[in-house]
Write an enzyme that holds these catalytic residues in place. Sequence first.
Site, PDB file in Angstrom:
ATOM      1  N   ALA A   1      -2.975   7.912  -1.179  1.00 34.37           N
ATOM      2  CA  ALA A   1      -3.310   6.854  -0.074  1.00 34.37           C
ATOM      3  C   ALA A   1      -3.486   5.551  -1.069  1.00 34.37           C
ATOM      4  CB  ALA A   1      -4.149   7.289   0.878  1.00 34.37           C
ATOM      5  N   ASP A   2      -3.466   4.440  -0.583  1.00 33.99           N
ATOM      6  CA  ASP A   2      -3.890   3.199  -1.034  1.00 33.99           C
ATOM      7  C   ASP A   2      -4.169   2.064   0.053  1.00 33.99           C
ATOM      8  OD1 ASP A   2      -4.067   1.560  -3.609  1.00 33.99           O
ATOM      9  OD2 ASP A   2      -3.068   0.301  -2.578  1.00 33.99           O
ATOM     10  N   THR A   3      -5.144   1.368   0.044  1.00 39.41           N
ATOM     11  CA  THR A   3      -5.364   0.467   1.025  1.00 39.41           C
ATOM     12  C   THR A   3      -5.309  -0.905   0.258  1.00 39.41           C
ATOM     13  OG1 THR A   3      -6.982   2.192   2.240  1.00 39.41           O
ATOM     14  CG2 THR A   3      -7.327  -0.104   2.825  1.00 39.41           C
TER      15      THR A   3
ATOM     16  N   GLY B   1      -1.307   2.811   3.000  1.00 41.78           N
ATOM     17  CA  GLY B   1      -0.068   3.652   2.495  1.00 41.78           C
ATOM     18  C   GLY B   1      -0.533   5.185   2.495  1.00 41.78           C
TER      19      GLY B   1
ATOM     20  N   SER C   1       0.726  -1.083  -0.046  1.00 44.98           N
ATOM     21  CA  SER C   1       0.021  -0.007   0.004  1.00 44.98           C
ATOM     22  C   SER C   1       0.995   1.401  -0.161  1.00 44.98           C
ATOM     23  CB  SER C   1      -0.926   0.075   1.156  1.00 44.98           C
ATOM     24  OG  SER C   1      -0.536   0.042   2.508  1.00 44.98           O
TER      25      SER C   1
END
Length: 193
Positions: free
Chosen positions: A76-78, A113, A52
């Site tokens: 962001a990344d999940t 992230g 992430s």
Amino acid sequence: MLNLSKDYKILLASKSPRRREILGMLRLPFTVVTIDGIDESYPADLRPEEVSEYISNKKADAFLKRISEEELIITADTVVICDGKILGKPHGEEGAFDMLRFLSGKTHKVTTGVTIATKEKRRSFSSESLVTFAPLTDEEIRYYVDNYSPYDKAGAYGIQEWIGAVAVAKIEGSFYNVMGLPVHRLYQELKAF
């Protein structure tokens, strides 16, 4: 309170309505920006817990070419990780059903992230929460898939929806991280920025 908006125009690079809602809780003015077609691939040898943050940095790289000196971008990344396997966004109804059946009765990790960047500076971090699902029947999973929109969510679920109320037996870590933006940690990082 954050005075960051005096120095920068804050941009949230996300199509997620949940991230917009969560960032809005900080009462900072921000603008949502998007780019289609950002490459979200990652090296096969990357640890699942690092994916992430890696993708969040790739998203920031795509936007940094387009922002001005006065702008600050948040990306962001999940990802959901269960039994060492990364579960991204499901492909279709059966993909969502299969993911939720896989998560049923298990504890999984949700890692988000986040990258905060300007032309001059960058900070990246990731936040991890552990979520334990109670066992779900096929009928419960089908009800959720048929009545909600799990297709734009990592792991095929939104903790803030019906399934969060009936399936989440326990959570360790940030609830907002599971929603897609670890706002407490983001606030601390923005203060330090």
